[in-house]
Design a protein around this motif. Structure first.
Motif, mmCIF file in Angstrom:
data_model
loop_
_atom_site.group_PDB
_atom_site.id
_atom_site.type_symbol
_atom_site.label_atom_id
_atom_site.label_comp_id
_atom_site.label_asym_id
_atom_site.label_seq_id
_atom_site.Cartn_x
_atom_site.Cartn_y
_atom_site.Cartn_z
ATOM 1 N N ALA A 133 0.833 -1.205 0.000
ATOM 2 C CA ALA A 133 0.000 0.000 0.000
ATOM 3 C C ALA A 133 0.867 1.254 0.000
ATOM 4 N N SER A 134 1.960 1.231 0.747
ATOM 5 C CA SER A 134 2.872 2.374 0.768
ATOM 6 C C SER A 134 3.515 2.588 -0.595
ATOM 7 N N VAL A 135 3.882 1.487 -1.269
ATOM 8 C CA VAL A 135 4.479 1.592 -2.597
ATOM 9 C C VAL A 135 3.461 2.129 -3.599
ATOM 10 N N VAL A 136 2.246 1.597 -3.561
ATOM 11 C CA VAL A 136 1.199 2.051 -4.477
ATOM 12 C C VAL A 136 0.911 3.534 -4.263
ATOM 13 N N TRP A 137 0.868 3.951 -3.025
ATOM 14 C CA TRP A 137 0.659 5.365 -2.688
ATOM 15 C C TRP A 137 1.729 6.237 -3.345
ATOM 16 N N ALA A 138 2.981 5.814 -3.251
ATOM 17 C CA ALA A 138 4.078 6.585 -3.845
ATOM 18 C C ALA A 138 3.992 6.585 -5.367
ATOM 19 N N VAL A 139 3.657 5.438 -5.955
ATOM 20 C CA VAL A 139 3.553 5.351 -7.414
ATOM 21 C C VAL A 139 2.417 6.230 -7.935
ATOM 22 N N LEU A 140 1.301 6.273 -7.209
ATOM 23 C CA LEU A 140 0.185 7.124 -7.619
ATOM 24 C C LEU A 140 0.591 8.593 -7.628
ATOM 25 N N TRP A 141 1.304 9.016 -6.622
ATOM 26 C CA TRP A 141 1.784 10.400 -6.599
ATOM 27 C C TRP A 141 2.703 10.669 -7.786
ATOM 28 N N LEU A 142 3.574 9.712 -8.079
ATOM 29 C CA LEU A 142 4.509 9.887 -9.182
ATOM 30 C C LEU A 142 3.782 10.004 -10.519
ATOM 31 N N LEU A 143 2.863 9.070 -10.791
ATOM 32 C CA LEU A 143 2.223 9.004 -12.100
ATOM 33 C C LEU A 143 1.143 10.056 -12.297
ATOM 34 N N LEU A 144 0.434 10.384 -11.230
ATOM 35 C CA LEU A 144 -0.713 11.289 -11.373
ATOM 36 C C LEU A 144 -0.386 12.748 -11.101
ATOM 37 N N PHE A 145 0.743 13.008 -10.499
ATOM 38 C CA PHE A 145 1.071 14.400 -10.150
ATOM 39 C C PHE A 145 2.411 14.834 -10.739
ATOM 40 N N TYR A 146 3.485 14.143 -10.359
ATOM 41 C CA TYR A 146 4.812 14.615 -10.743
ATOM 42 C C TYR A 146 5.105 14.409 -12.233
ATOM 43 N N VAL A 147 4.723 13.260 -12.786
ATOM 44 C CA VAL A 147 4.997 13.016 -14.204
ATOM 45 C C VAL A 147 4.248 13.985 -15.112
ATOM 46 N N PRO A 148 2.926 14.183 -14.940
ATOM 47 C CA PRO A 148 2.253 15.173 -15.802
ATOM 48 C C PRO A 148 2.845 16.571 -15.667
ATOM 49 N N LEU A 149 3.216 16.940 -14.450
ATOM 50 C CA LEU A 149 3.804 18.261 -14.258
ATOM 51 C C LEU A 149 5.150 18.360 -14.966
ATOM 52 N N ALA A 150 5.941 17.297 -14.896
ATOM 53 C CA ALA A 150 7.243 17.307 -15.578
ATOM 54 C C ALA A 150 7.079 17.418 -17.085
ATOM 55 N N ARG A 151 6.116 16.666 -17.642
ATOM 56 C CA ARG A 151 5.896 16.734 -19.083
ATOM 57 C C ARG A 151 5.411 18.119 -19.494
ATOM 58 N N LEU A 152 4.585 18.735 -18.661
ATOM 59 C CA LEU A 152 4.099 20.082 -18.960
ATOM 60 C C LEU A 152 5.242 21.087 -18.970
ATOM 61 N N LEU A 153 6.097 21.046 -17.950
ATOM 62 C CA LEU A 153 7.223 21.972 -17.883
ATOM 63 C C LEU A 153 8.158 21.771 -19.069
ATOM 64 N N SER A 154 8.397 20.503 -19.430
ATOM 65 C CA SER A 154 9.302 20.226 -20.544
ATOM 66 C C SER A 154 8.703 20.711 -21.861
ATOM 67 N N SER A 155 7.400 20.504 -22.056
ATOM 68 C CA SER A 155 6.765 20.940 -23.307
ATOM 69 C C SER A 155 6.775 22.448 -23.456
#
Length: 464
Positions: A435-457
């Motif tokens: 559950a702790s791992v899934v929690w971290a992965v959700l933050w990564l995929l749903l928040f940090y990754v989209p934000l990173a792609r937006l900044l890069s674009s």
């Protein structure tokens, strides 16, 4: 700056290296992903392997800090590559970088103090830490940058006979080159070993301790003596980012510096797939050798991040060296070519094989190209994260700290938003560590990754 404390290539002198090697950004991005996954764990339910080792030992979490130090060192010669050009005079070339080095050092330390003080509550300010991850990066960046600025001229092709300080240039060159390429880390480690193993802590309960123990170490004595227990991490006797351990931590950054110098000095080797693969082989051999040496030293000097022992430094340097080699192979060695590469899209000529074989080969080529097109976004995401890692480090700290201060009751017990949400929403459906791992992965995929792609674009790169 592209990782906590790492300057990126600036100006026309360093641009080609940065454009050519996607692995530099991708490796930074990989470390950012690791940092987010580790930093987003819920300590109450996380697996021990994803938390820092207590005392001595090595976990996945213990690889994040040395990884940042390694990539910090790699970026120094890339961003100041002019110092390795024969046409660049030694004196003025080095001096013109000093204001930039000082500015980045001060800003890094200031950002680290801001994170330590956040959310500016009275109890936090009363026990404010004066050291931390970014503070250590600032000190290490200053030391390694000054080393590079002072000695980089010694690895340039000799411009002619000169006399420096009454000594012939070849003699001074050999001494400076030796210090840059090996003497510096030897001195740092030697000072740490002598100081640590000749010190006997006079505190009550430590006088009879002969083994290396964090609570009775020189690190504990210095940290507590300088600012008091109340300003150490979690009120312990020592601080894991304290002064004495920084003496060895700087060696991890030096190792990255040597790799970065090789990238700048041997640009032609990194221009071709064959050259890159040759360097990958060398990096892998060096990495495995360092890991082996660290493990062999482990029984004598225990492996541990808390005191940043020399054995820990060797093992993590080896892991990062080999790890960068793998990323280099994937992104610049032809292992992970772009989906529009002619090698992935071109079908074999009909005359080169019978029709059936040609059709089969064409089908296989199309399948391979489809797989690579599917994997391309992963590589692009790593590059995007690697171009703004300081921003994502600070953001992840602020998000975690904020949610960990917001109170929330669950089953009649006081908790925080950060700890209760995964425990209530995920833990009932799966094992708590998962559950702790899934929690971290959700933050990564749903928040940090989209934000990173937006900044890069948008081409937004937040640096200091």
């Amino acid at each position: 700056m592209t990782v906590p404390g790492v300057p990126v290539a600036e100006g026309p002198t360093a641009g080609p290296v940065r454009r050519r090697l996607k692995a530099l950004d991708a490796f930074r991005g990989t470390l950012v992903v690791l940092r987010i996954l580790i930093g987003s764990q819920v300590a109450e339910i996380a697996a021990p392997a994803l938390l820092h080792a207590k005392g001595f030992g090595l976990t996945v979490a213990d690889l994040v800090a040395p990884g940042f130090l390694f990539i910090l060192g790699m970026a120094v010669p890339v961003s100041m590559s002019a110092l390795l050009r024969p046409s660049d005079p030694r004196g003025p070339g080095g001096r013109r970088f000093l204001p930039r080095i000082v500015r980045r050092t001060v800003l890094l330390y200031a950002i680290g103090m801001f994170l330590n003080a956040f959310p500016f509550l009275r109890e936090v300010l009363e026990h404010l830490r004066f050291v931390g991850v970014l503070q250590r990066l600032a000190v290490v960046y200053l030391a390694v940058s000054l080393l590079y600025v002072t000695c980089a001229w010694s690895v340039r092709p000799a411009a002619g006979p000169e006399v420096i300080g009454g000594a012939h240039r070849p003699v001074v060159r050999v001494l400076a080159r030796g210090f840059l390429l090996g003497g510096f880390p030897v001195v740092c480690v030697a000072v740490w070993i002598v100081a640590t193993y000749t010190f006997h802590n006079p505190w009550s309960g430590c006088a009879d301790v002969r083994a290396l123990t964090p609570d009775c170490s020189l690190e504990a004595y210095v940290d507590t003596g300088l600012w008091g227990v109340e300003h150490n991490f979690d009120g312990g006797r020592f601080d894991p980012e304290g002064l004495v351990s920084t003496l060895v931590a700087v060696v991890n950054c030096w190792a990255g510096l040597v790799v970065g110098m090789d990238i700048v000095r041997n640009k032609r080797r990194y221009d071709t797939v064959g050259g890159v693969r040759g360097r990958v082989s060398l990096l892998t051999v060096v990495g495995v050798a360092c890991v082996g040496a660290g493990l062999a030293l482990g029984p004598v000097i225990p492996i541990g991040k808390q005191l940043w022992t020399p054995s820990y430094a060797l093992v993590t340097i080896g892991i990062m060296t080999a790890g960068f080699g793998l990323v280099l192979l994937a992104f610049d060695g032809g292992l992970w070519p772009s989906p529009d590469s002619p090698h992935t899209s071109a079908a074999p000529a009909a005359s080169a094989a019978p029709a059936a074989s040609a059709a089969s080969a064409a089908s296989a080529a199309r399948s391979t190209a489809a797989v690579r097109r599917g994997l391309a976004p992963v590589g692009d995401t790593l590059v995007a994260l690697g171009r703004n890692p300081l921003f994502f480090y600070v953001l992840s700290e602020l998000v975690t700290d904020t949610l960990d201060y917001l109170p929330l009751r669950y089953h009649g017990e006081e908790g925080t938003v950060w700890s209760v949400l995964p425990e209530a929403g995920l833990a009932p459906w799966m094992p708590a560590p998962l559950a702790s791992v899934v929690w971290a992965v959700l933050w990564l995929l749903l928040f940090y990754v989209p934000l990173a792609r937006l900044l890069s674009s948008r081409g937004w790169y937040l640096r200091v």
